[in-house]
Design a protein around this motif. Structure first.
Motif, PDB file in Angstrom:
ATOM      1  N   LYS A   1      40.354  33.624  33.806  1.00 50.56           N
ATOM      2  CA  LYS A   1      41.497  33.262  32.967  1.00 50.56           C
ATOM      3  C   LYS A   1      41.237  31.941  32.235  1.00 50.56           C
ATOM      4  O   LYS A   1      41.521  31.819  31.040  1.00 50.56           O
ATOM      5  N   GLU A   2      40.650  30.969  32.930  1.00 44.85           N
ATOM      6  CA  GLU A   2      40.333  29.682  32.294  1.00 44.85           C
ATOM      7  C   GLU A   2      39.317  29.867  31.170  1.00 44.85           C
ATOM      8  O   GLU A   2      39.436  29.260  30.102  1.00 44.85           O
ATOM      9  N   GLU A   3      38.316  30.722  31.417  1.00 42.91           N
ATOM     10  CA  GLU A   3      37.307  30.986  30.399  1.00 42.91           C
ATOM     11  C   GLU A   3      37.938  31.641  29.167  1.00 42.91           C
ATOM     12  O   GLU A   3      37.650  31.268  28.030  1.00 42.91           O
ATOM     13  N   LEU A   4      38.811  32.614  29.401  1.00 43.04           N
ATOM     14  CA  LEU A   4      39.487  33.288  28.288  1.00 43.04           C
ATOM     15  C   LEU A   4      40.373  32.312  27.518  1.00 43.04           C
ATOM     16  O   LEU A   4      40.411  32.339  26.284  1.00 43.04           O
TER      17      LEU A   4
ATOM     18  N   ILE B   1      42.304  36.562  18.851  1.00 41.37           N
ATOM     19  CA  ILE B   1      43.195  35.793  19.728  1.00 41.37           C
ATOM     20  C   ILE B   1      44.155  36.734  20.445  1.00 41.37           C
ATOM     21  O   ILE B   1      44.366  36.618  21.655  1.00 41.37           O
ATOM     22  N   ALA B   2      44.720  37.688  19.708  1.00 42.20           N
ATOM     23  CA  ALA B   2      45.649  38.650  20.315  1.00 42.20           C
ATOM     24  C   ALA B   2      44.958  39.478  21.392  1.00 42.20           C
ATOM     25  O   ALA B   2      45.524  39.701  22.478  1.00 42.20           O
TER      26      ALA B   2
ATOM     27  N   GLU C   1      45.884  39.444  25.383  1.00 41.12           N
ATOM     28  CA  GLU C   1      46.168  40.672  26.117  1.00 41.12           C
ATOM     29  C   GLU C   1      45.313  40.727  27.387  1.00 41.12           C
ATOM     30  O   GLU C   1      45.798  41.081  28.462  1.00 41.12           O
ATOM     31  N   GLU C   2      44.054  40.345  27.237  1.00 43.35           N
ATOM     32  CA  GLU C   2      43.144  40.322  28.386  1.00 43.35           C
ATOM     33  C   GLU C   2      43.623  39.302  29.428  1.00 43.35           C
ATOM     34  O   GLU C   2      43.570  39.560  30.627  1.00 43.35           O
ATOM     35  N   ILE C   3      44.109  38.159  28.958  1.00 40.86           N
ATOM     36  CA  ILE C   3      44.641  37.136  29.872  1.00 40.86           C
ATOM     37  C   ILE C   3      45.835  37.708  30.631  1.00 40.86           C
ATOM     38  O   ILE C   3      45.976  37.505  31.840  1.00 40.86           O
ATOM     39  N   GLY C   4      46.698  38.446  29.928  1.00 40.39           N
ATOM     40  CA  GLY C   4      47.855  39.072  30.575  1.00 40.39           C
ATOM     41  C   GLY C   4      47.429  40.045  31.665  1.00 40.39           C
ATOM     42  O   GLY C   4      48.037  40.105  32.731  1.00 40.39           O
TER      43      GLY C   4
END
Length: 151
Positions: free
Chosen positions: A22-25, A107-108, A112-115
């Motif tokens: 998550k931090e990397e994303l 970015i979107a 979404e990947e972070i979510g």
């Protein structure tokens, strides 16, 4: 009970991996936002500069030189993949806006990947809490059984 502790450690490791991911994303999103800001600045500059304007051109290393714009309709814009093309003022702005749209899409996708990573992390945390509760209940039952046997 030893298997439960091992399973808890594995869950902790998975949670740490998810947090690192998550931090990397988030870092990638920040980089894309920075790039988008640079594109916005370029668009603003192109829209406000006229032929015969005097501008500060960066040379690198924090050094700049004054230059006169001979023709605002000769702007070289990166196209990606190591390619660039000469565009007129409108074409340069259109190319940069297209790049900005692409950055917005990237970015979107990352958000979404972070979510998804957050949802997976939340699910793992819930499983870990349930496992802890079960272990505590088992320990309580064992203590109760020992007390009953001692009496």
């Amino acid at each position: 009970m030893g298997g439960g502790n091992q399973q808890m450690q594995q869950m902790q490791q998975q949670l740490q991996q998810l947090e690192a991911e998550k931090e990397e994303l988030n870092g990638e999103v920040e980089d894309l936002r920075d790039e988008k800001g640079e594109v916005d600045e370029a668009i603003e500059a192109i829209e406000t500069i006229d032929t015969d304007s005097t501008v500060q051109v960066p040379l690198g290393g924090g050094a700049f030189i004054r230059a006169n714009v001979e023709d605002i309709d000769e702007i070289v814009v990166e196209l990606g993949g190591g390619y660039a093309a000469e565009r007129d003022q409108e074409g340069a702005v259109a190319s940069l806006k297209s790049r900005k749209d692409l950055l917005d899409d990237q970015i979107a996708d990352l958000q979404e990947e972070i979510g998804e990573v957050e949802a997976e992390s939340d699910q793992l945390e819930q499983q870990a809490q349930q496992m802890q509760q079960q272990q505590m209940q088992q320990q309580m039952q064992q203590m109760q059984q020992q007390e009953d046997e001692d009496e």
